[in-house]
Design an enzyme around this catalytic site. Structure first.
Site, PDB file in Angstrom:
ATOM      1  N   ALA A  42      39.142  43.070  44.646  1.00 45.46           N
ATOM      2  CA  ALA A  42      38.860  42.327  45.611  1.00 45.46           C
ATOM      3  C   ALA A  42      39.279  40.884  45.061  1.00 45.46           C
ATOM      4  CB  ALA A  42      37.669  42.293  46.128  1.00 45.46           C
ATOM      5  N   ASP A 234      29.813  30.511  34.161  1.00 46.10           N
ATOM      6  CA  ASP A 234      29.583  31.800  34.496  1.00 46.10           C
ATOM      7  C   ASP A 234      30.903  32.303  34.195  1.00 46.10           C
ATOM      8  OD1 ASP A 234      29.684  34.312  35.757  1.00 46.10           O
ATOM      9  OD2 ASP A 234      29.013  33.446  37.905  1.00 46.10           O
ATOM     10  N   THR A 236      31.902  35.426  34.712  1.00 46.30           N
ATOM     11  CA  THR A 236      32.268  36.722  35.528  1.00 46.30           C
ATOM     12  C   THR A 236      33.599  36.402  36.639  1.00 46.30           C
ATOM     13  OG1 THR A 236      29.959  36.733  35.680  1.00 46.30           O
ATOM     14  CG2 THR A 236      31.291  38.523  37.029  1.00 46.30           C
ATOM     15  N   GLY A 239      38.445  37.114  33.997  1.00 47.27           N
ATOM     16  CA  GLY A 239      39.948  37.861  33.829  1.00 47.27           C
ATOM     17  C   GLY A 239      40.577  38.404  35.123  1.00 47.27           C
ATOM     18  N   ASP A 240      39.764  38.503  36.223  1.00 50.93           N
ATOM     19  CA  ASP A 240      40.351  39.004  37.615  1.00 50.93           C
ATOM     20  C   ASP A 240      41.220  37.724  38.094  1.00 50.93           C
ATOM     21  OD1 ASP A 240      38.919  41.367  37.252  1.00 50.93           O
ATOM     22  OD2 ASP A 240      37.365  40.634  38.219  1.00 50.93           O
ATOM     23  N   LYS A 273      32.768  27.459  37.757  1.00 47.17           N
ATOM     24  CA  LYS A 273      31.876  27.589  38.767  1.00 47.17           C
ATOM     25  C   LYS A 273      31.130  29.171  39.013  1.00 47.17           C
ATOM     26  CE  LYS A 273      35.355  25.337  41.358  1.00 47.17           C
ATOM     27  NZ  LYS A 273      36.408  25.490  42.391  1.00 47.17           N
TER      28      LYS A 273
HETATM   29  O1  RIB Z   1      35.151  41.287  37.009  1.00 47.35           O
HETATM   30  C1  RIB Z   1      34.110  40.689  37.574  1.00 47.35           C
HETATM   31  C2  RIB Z   1      34.022  42.119  38.734  1.00 47.35           C
HETATM   32  O2  RIB Z   1      33.491  43.239  37.987  1.00 47.35           O
HETATM   33  C3  RIB Z   1      32.619  41.522  39.631  1.00 47.35           C
HETATM   34  O3  RIB Z   1      33.056  40.976  40.823  1.00 47.35           O
HETATM   35  C4  RIB Z   1      32.115  43.002  39.886  1.00 47.35           C
HETATM   36  O4  RIB Z   1      31.888  43.398  41.122  1.00 47.35           O
HETATM   37  C5  RIB Z   1      32.723  44.022  38.840  1.00 47.35           C
HETATM   38  O5  RIB Z   1      33.608  44.931  39.361  1.00 47.35           O
END
Ligand code: RIB
Length: 291
Positions: A42, A234, A236, A239-240, A273
Site C-alpha cells: 500500500a 521516522d 518507517t 524505502g517504500d 514526517k
Molecule cells: O515498510 C514499512 C511497512 O512495513 C509498514 O507500513 C508496515 O505495515 C510494514 O509492512
C-alpha cells in the site's frame, strides 16, 4: 505514460513512540500512539500515485476495513482489484524510537490469501511496458512476476522483508531488484553470488542516509546518488516511498539518474514526517523541498 500495477500488502499500522527500541524482556511505556494506513505494498502504491502515476493495487483486506478503500482512493489508487478476505486485514505494530529508527512486527492476515484468478484478471488488462511492483508480504509474487514478464511488463521487486526462498523464485522474471544494504548482504550470502551476477537488469540498493546505488548488471556500471541531510523523525516507509517514486518516474520513462534523484528526495522528505502511507509526500511537496 505507462501504468503501475502493485501486488502488495495492506496493513493497519499501529505506531508506538518509544524512547528506544525495547530490548528482549524489557517493558517500555510508549509516549505516543497513532494508527494509519500501511503495508509495504500500500505504501508503494500510495507513493507512486502521489508521484502522479496511474496506479492499480492488487491485494486483499478483511471485511471490517472499508476505510482502507476510501483512504487509498483519496490518494488516487485504484482499488477495484482489492478483494475482501475471510482473514483479517494485515496488521503492523511499529515501535518508533526517539532517533527515528523503528522495529516492526507484522501479522499477514488477508495479505497471504491473494487469489490467482483475481491476479490474472487484473493483469489481463495491463499493457506491455507497464510496471508491476512486488514485495515480500503477500503470496503469489513469483506467479505475478512470471505473468507480467510474459506480457512484456517491467517487474520491480523489493526483496523486503528479506526471504531468500521468495527472492530466488522471482529473480528470473524481474527487471529491477530493490534492496537495502542489509538485504543486499543477506541475498549475496544466501545465493553465494555478487549482485552483479544476478539476472535482474538493474539493481537499486538504498543506503539510508548515504543515498542509493544504481547497478546495471549487463554493463557492470554502478553509480550513487548522494544522501540528503534531514532531521529524521521516522524512517518507517522510507524505502517504500523510494520504490513508489522510482516506479512512477520509470513509468514516465525518466532517465535512471533523474528517477533515482526524485526517489531520493521523496524518501528524505518522508523521513521528516511520522507515519507511513499517510505521511508520504506529494509530488508538489517533493519538488518544493529545499535540501
Ligand atoms: O515498510 C514499512 C511497512 O512495513 C509498514 O507500513 C508496515 O505495515 C510494514 O509492512
Amino acid at each position: 505514460m505507462a501504468r503501475i500495477w502493485c501486488l502488495g500488502s495492506i496493513n493497519v499500522d499501529m505506531f508506538y513512540d518509544v524512547p528506544h527500541i525495547p530490548a528482549p524482556g524489557e517493558t517500555l511505556a510508549a509516549t505516543g500512539h497513532s494508527v494509519g494506513l500501511g503495508g509495504k505494498g500500500a505504501n508503494q502504491s500510495v507513493a507512486a500515485a502521489k508521484a502522479g502515476a496511474e496506479v492499480f493495487h492488487i491485494g486483499a483486506i478483511g471485511s471490517n476495513s472499508e476505510w482502507v478503500f476510501k483512504r487509498l482512493e483519496s490518494y488516487g489508487v485504484d482499488t477495484s482489484h482489492i478483494a475482501i478476505s475471510e482473514d483479517p486485514t494485515g496488521q503492523a505494530i511499529i515501535n518508533v524510537a526517539a532517533d527515528g529508527e523503528n522495529a516492526i512486527v507484522i501479522l499477514a492476515g488477508a495479505n497471504r490469501t491473494l487469489d490467482e484468478g483475481n491476479l490474472r484478471a487484473a493483469l489481463s488488462t495491463a499493457d506491455s511496458g507497464d510496471l508491476l511492483l512486488l514485495q515480500n508480504e503477500t503470496n503469489l509474487q513469483a506467479k505475478a512476476a512470471r505473468i507480467a514478464s510474459e506480457r512484456g511488463m517491467r517487474v520491480l521487486y523489493s526483496a523486503a522483508p528479506f526471504d531468500a526462498k521468495a527472492t530466488r523464485a522471482v529473480l528470473p522474471y524481474i527487471d529491477t531488484l530493490l534492496l537495502n544494504e542489509i538485504e543486499a548482504e543477506q541475498l549475496q550470502k544466501a545465493l553465494k553470488q555478487s549482485l552483479f551476477a544476478l539476472p535482474a537488469k538493474h539493481i537499486v540498493v538504498t543506503l539510508g542516509a548515504n543515498g542509493a546505488r544504481w547497478i546495471s548488471t549487463r554493463s557492470g556500471d554502478s553509480w550513487d546518488i548522494p544522501g540528503i541531510k534531514v532531521d529524521a523523525v521516522d524512517t518507517t516507509g522510507a524505502g517504500d516511498t523510494f520504490a513508489g517514486y522510482l516506479a512512477a518516474a520509470l513509468a514516465r520513462y525518466f532517465k535512471p539518474s533523474e528517477a533515482m534523484a526524485l526517489a531520493g528526495r521523496a524518501a528524505a522528505l518522508k523521513v521528516t514526517k511520522k507515519g507511513t502511507a499517510d505521511a508520504i509526500p506529494s509530488l508538489a511537496e517533493v519538488e518544493a523541498f529545499k535540501s
